[in-house]
Write a protein that holds these residues in place. Structure first.
Motif, PDB file in Angstrom:
ATOM      1  N   ASP A  35      31.404  44.610  35.504  1.00 19.52           N
ATOM      2  CA  ASP A  35      32.459  45.432  35.091  1.00 19.52           C
ATOM      3  C   ASP A  35      32.312  46.194  33.809  1.00 19.52           C
ATOM      4  O   ASP A  35      32.392  45.514  32.767  1.00 19.52           O
ATOM      5  CB  ASP A  35      33.887  45.037  35.252  1.00 19.52           C
ATOM      6  CG  ASP A  35      35.199  45.906  35.656  1.00 19.52           C
ATOM      7  OD1 ASP A  35      35.108  46.880  34.475  1.00 19.52           O
ATOM      8  OD2 ASP A  35      36.002  45.956  36.495  1.00 19.52           O
ATOM      9  N   TYR A  59      38.252  39.448  39.803  1.00 22.42           N
ATOM     10  CA  TYR A  59      39.201  39.007  38.633  1.00 22.42           C
ATOM     11  C   TYR A  59      38.143  39.454  37.455  1.00 22.42           C
ATOM     12  O   TYR A  59      37.008  39.133  37.361  1.00 22.42           O
ATOM     13  CB  TYR A  59      39.212  37.512  38.529  1.00 22.42           C
ATOM     14  CG  TYR A  59      39.599  36.980  37.147  1.00 22.42           C
ATOM     15  CD1 TYR A  59      41.236  36.930  37.401  1.00 22.42           C
ATOM     16  CD2 TYR A  59      39.381  36.610  36.438  1.00 22.42           C
ATOM     17  CE1 TYR A  59      42.225  36.487  36.288  1.00 22.42           C
ATOM     18  CE2 TYR A  59      39.862  36.234  35.127  1.00 22.42           C
ATOM     19  CZ  TYR A  59      41.415  36.169  35.222  1.00 22.42           C
ATOM     20  OH  TYR A  59      42.044  35.609  34.083  1.00 22.42           O
ATOM     21  N   LYS A  60      38.733  40.139  36.320  1.00 23.05           N
ATOM     22  CA  LYS A  60      37.966  40.829  35.262  1.00 23.05           C
ATOM     23  C   LYS A  60      38.444  40.054  33.869  1.00 23.05           C
ATOM     24  O   LYS A  60      39.514  40.665  33.460  1.00 23.05           O
ATOM     25  CB  LYS A  60      37.937  42.323  35.068  1.00 23.05           C
ATOM     26  CG  LYS A  60      37.097  42.923  33.972  1.00 23.05           C
ATOM     27  CD  LYS A  60      37.391  44.038  33.437  1.00 23.05           C
ATOM     28  CE  LYS A  60      38.488  43.567  32.242  1.00 23.05           C
ATOM     29  NZ  LYS A  60      37.652  42.953  31.209  1.00 23.05           N
ATOM     30  N   GLY A  76      34.184  45.736  38.938  1.00 25.36           N
ATOM     31  CA  GLY A  76      34.435  44.520  39.329  1.00 25.36           C
ATOM     32  C   GLY A  76      36.042  44.504  40.196  1.00 25.36           C
ATOM     33  O   GLY A  76      36.420  43.504  40.679  1.00 25.36           O
ATOM     34  N   THR A  95      32.109  39.424  36.360  1.00 27.43           N
ATOM     35  CA  THR A  95      33.301  39.397  36.928  1.00 27.43           C
ATOM     36  C   THR A  95      33.114  38.587  38.339  1.00 27.43           C
ATOM     37  O   THR A  95      32.126  38.039  38.588  1.00 27.43           O
ATOM     38  CB  THR A  95      33.950  40.745  37.405  1.00 27.43           C
ATOM     39  OG1 THR A  95      33.196  41.314  38.474  1.00 27.43           O
ATOM     40  CG2 THR A  95      34.278  41.522  36.223  1.00 27.43           C
TER      41      THR A  95
END
Length: 611
Positions: A174, A191-192, A179, A214
């Motif tokens: 990302d 989820y980043k 992401g 991510t």
């Protein structure tokens, strides 16, 4: 022993339970994943597809380990093909760029040590430049639910692999939203983590100072499990930071944009209505909501592709592009070459100074707060993106591009359906130092299993016109409804009836299944029924049919624990509706209560015996 049927989407918890009970083996799981990937070959999910030849060495290593010592023992995962897996080509979706690394990327190495099984390398927008999933010589990755739509990018293959049940989780990267956008378009969690929380050593740079690894998953808990393994400082990664695993916490405020988000694409009205419903859900979780000016995010986002940061992409790819003319996707090359032609060193420093002011403003805005935006303001068909590649891609980053420039963490979570097979999602943003706040809100919003009855509230807006606190009226859109069959605790008078009502559902009728079912009392706490369809024979089982808003159905089904799931239930009149079904393996520990004809009758007789 009856063969265990794998669900359409896989989770860590489900697989671990099967492994513990001995009802399935890692070899069987991998064989089914290979079968699924071959069936979906036309969707262009993979660059290096799953194969037993590739997977076998990791399966052999599992035999030498104790599952109790490995948080991800036997869990299959996919790897975006700009992240190194030793012995497998890394292409970044450019065949002439391809190389075969001797070492794993650090995050991959950590996941392997935890027992996870790499199953292949996934397709992406070339050199991770794009948010649409169509910029690859390996083909356009199709959306997991509607093939004519884009999958989102650049981590297109990773998201679709999870959404199609070909991996439990997948690694993406990302820089501008790669992401998060594919998560929203395919109904997943994206989820980043905060920049530097996960090492990027072994990742092909896109915009190196902003790149982040991510994870895509079906459930928040799975994303957290991966984060716990992947997170941590690495001395050989110059971008690595010491950011401990966050604990979920609640912010003092939820921040929403004072100006309603603008939407685009062929489903703009549906997306707008879905945003109104998402806001209603947010207001139900008992955190003060404040409407604020979010223009600082748009201003920062403009620096990424319309400012000097695009020069960083050119710095990373210049040598390859100039040495290999014609090897790069035309749109990709057009974008990165702009970095060489438009921006000077002076403009870069001017941009850095400007960004620093934006960072300070965003930090003050987000102190002990979480801001919420649509993950994407719409979507496009793949044909529309081909006709207008730059503008459509720019739209997809409208609510994502600011994130890494401002050093924010983010989690994209599903927010129901905008229309049939058209997921909608929101993203929660927080500061790097307060990553736990986005977790706290995400858990409450998503309605984790213990909270779903009280917090996953969706209001039916049929024949209403919703307004936000700024006084702007939303478009009046009738809520799409669907029929749902329930045969146990969700029926009227039972404990989970409130979940149906909380999702905006209403009772339609009492009826019966076709005479092809077996009813079980499952070995769960509390006791609940399981409905299994038989190839022949069986009985007719009493149930209820409800109508539920389509937008609420995704969140409702996400909270259903194994061995239950949602499938098609055949009614006595021959029609089929979505409803609760049970996986066959549960029969081994369950009590057959078919003779009672339904859960209500069974419970009534139990009450009469004990009274």
């Amino acid at each position: 022993m009856q063969k265990t049927i794998m669900p359409e989407r896989l989770t860590v918890g489900w697989l671990q339970e099967q492994y513990r009970s001995g009802t399935i083996t890692p070899e069987e799981v991998m064989a089914e994943i290979i079968r699924r990937s071959e069936a979906d070959v036309d969707m262009n999910i993979w660059i290096t597809p799953p194969s037993m030849e590739m997977i076998r060495p990791y399966l052999e290593w599992l035999k030498t380990t104790d599952p109790s010592d490995c948080a991800l023992w036997g869990i299959p995962f996919a790897i975006k093909d700009n992240i190194d897996l030793a012995g497998a080509p890394t292409t970044a979706a450019c065949p002439d760029f391809s190389y075969t690394p001797d070492e794993h990327a650090v995050v991959v190495e950590r996941l392997l040590a935890a027992g996870a099984i790499p199953i292949g390398k996934t397709n992406l927008d070339q050199f991770a430049t794009g948010l649409v999933g169509t910029r690859s010589p390996y083909g356009e990755t199709h959306n997991a639910l509607r093939s004519e739509l884009i999958s989102g990018g650049s981590s297109s293959g990773s998201a679709v692999a999870v959404a199609r049940g070909q991996a439990v989780f997948a690694l993406g990267t990302d820089t501008a939203g790669s992401g998060r956008v594919p998560a929203a378009l395919n109904g997943l969690v994206g989820y980043k983590p905060s920049l530097g929380a996960w090492p990027v050593k072994g990742v092909v740079p896109a915009c190196e100072s902003l790149d982040c690894v991510t994870v895509f998953a079906t459930e928040l808990t799975d994303a957290y499990t991966v984060d716990a393994v992947a997170r941590g400082y690495h001395a050989e990664d110059v971008w690595s930071r010491r950011l401990p695993a966050p604990n979920a916490a609640m912010p003092s405020r939820l921040l929403l944009p004072v100006e309603p988000p603008s939407f685009y694409g062929p489903f703009a009205a549906e997306y707008e209505a879905a945003w109104v419903r998402a806001v209603q859900r947010l207001k139900a979780i008992d955190i003060p909501v404040q409407y604020v000016d979010t223009n600082v995010f748009a201003a920062a986002a403009a620096l990424l592709y319309e400012g000097p940061w695009v020069a960083e992409r050119w710095a990373g790819l210049k040598s390859f592009i100039e040495a290999n003319p014609g090897s790069t996707h035309p749109i990709t090359e057009q974008i990165v070459r702009a970095g060489a032609e438009q921006y000077s060193a002076a403009s870069l420093f001017s941009g850095i100074h400007q960004l620093q002011r934006y960072k300070r403003e965003a930090l003050e805005l987000l102190r002990d707060a979480v801001v919420v935006l649509p993950t994407a303001g719409g979507t496009w068909t793949r044909e529309q993106v081909r006709d207008n590649p730059l503008a459509s891609n720019r739209d997809m980053g409208r609510y994502t591009n600011h994130c890494n420039l401002l050093d924010l963490c983010a989690v994209a979570v599903p927010a129901g359906l905008a229309a049939e097979d058209l997921p909608f999602g929101i993203t929660l943003f927080g500061t790097a130092e307060q990553e736990g706040l986005i977790r706290g809100v995400a858990e409450r919003f998503a309605g984790e299993r213990e909270l779903i009855g009280t917090n996953d509230v969706v209001t039916d807006i049929q024949s209403t016109s919703a307004s936000n606190e700024s006084g702007t009226s939303a478009v009046e859109v009738p809520a799409a409804m669907m029929r749902v069959a329930v045969c146990g605790l969700h029926m009227r008078g039972f404990p989970l009836e409130q979940q149906m009502q909380g999702c905006g559902a209403h009772f339609v009728e009492e009826t019966y299944t076709a005479a092809r079912y077996r009813l079980l009392e499952l070995a769960t706490t509390p006791a609940k029924p399981g409905l299994i369809k038989l190839p022949e024979g069986g009985a007719s089982i009493a149930l209820e049919v409800w109508e539920m808003p389509v937008a609420a159905f995704g969140g409702f089904t996400a909270a259903i624990p194994a061995p239950l799931g949602i499938g098609k239930v055949e009614l006595a009149d021959g029609t089929e509706v979505s409803g609760f079904i049970c996986e066959a393996y549960a029969e081994q520990t369950a009590i057959d209560i078919t003779a009672w004809g339904g859960w209500r009758a069974y419970q009534n007789q139990r009450s009469s015996v004990t009274s």
